[in-house]
Enzyme design. Sequence first.
Site, short mmCIF file in Angstrom:
data_model
loop_
_atom_site.label_atom_id
_atom_site.label_comp_id
_atom_site.label_asym_id
_atom_site.label_seq_id
_atom_site.Cartn_x
_atom_site.Cartn_y
_atom_site.Cartn_z
N ASN A 56 4.51 4.27 -1.31
CA ASN A 56 3.81 3.03 -1.00
C ASN A 56 2.96 2.52 -2.15
OD1 ASN A 56 4.92 3.50 1.50
ND2 ASN A 56 2.99 3.86 2.55
N TYR A 115 -2.97 5.03 5.49
CA TYR A 115 -1.74 4.23 5.43
C TYR A 115 -2.05 2.80 4.99
CZ TYR A 115 2.00 1.24 7.15
OH TYR A 115 2.98 0.27 7.25
#
Length: 311
Positions: A89, A139
Amino acid sequence: MTSGPVLVLGGSGYLGRHICAAFVCAGATVVQVSRNTPDRTVPGAVRMDLAAASPAELARLCADTGARVLVNAAGVGWGGSDRQMEQLNVEFVGRLTEVVAGLPRPPRLIQLGSAYEYGPSRHGETIDEDWPPAPESSYARMKLRGSQAVLRAAEQGVDGVVLRLSVVCGPGTPRTSLPGLVAARLAAGHEELRLAPLRDYRDLVDVRDVADAVVATARAPASLVTGRVVNIGRGAAVPVRRLVELLISYSGRPLRVVEERAAEPSPRSDMPWLQLDVTRARDLLGWTPRRTLEESLKDLLAEVGCGPKDG
């Protein structure tokens, strides 16, 4: 749409499969890139571990395919470790933007971000793209860093855009998502499901509408989208309790839901309310969500073999 192939990274994943299908329906040549076995329904497929791919390998992939649009649908979600999320990510997106910036004919880079990047909002608030991001979960913070890398690259001349997606549902929803979990339990014939207290509200958008938004982004003039963040959602918050009730009702199967407090709160509970303003998507992309929540949930149930009741 910009002429030339479309390169979809993470193309065999949940979002990637639907994005590939939408581009194929739009008449584009699609190259699906995935670490896993490629989808044989997509003519062009490349197997590659993107987390481990070097800049040279990524540059060669772009050059060999001649891609004019590059969609980054790769990423690690809620089920991954912090290190896995950091690798794909954040670090991978950084390498990807540097590679794209160095290409002789850079493709349009469409980064799939997350509405969780915004962080908490108060009940009843609608989040637009000018909302100052203040994510609280690992996240969300890592997704934000990936989005920021694309936006910085756009300031240096890369034709990059970030789509911030709300909670995605519909056929193929994974079990790491609440709709996917409930559908899987219904299909398996479970009589009881234990969940954390169902107090939150979520903006739920169909995965096929998300795919349509990606295609619309590929078609939009650079003057409208380059360097922009665009929210993609339904624009309405739904109680997650209602979501669960609808899935059970549409399935026609009994399932008793037991709400119990978990030992540790879920990182998703840091946003008890999520509702996006999708005006910019309508104005810049000509896109609005078309599928109803009922359609999304019934199609999800049908795909897992738990057909909804007639009517």
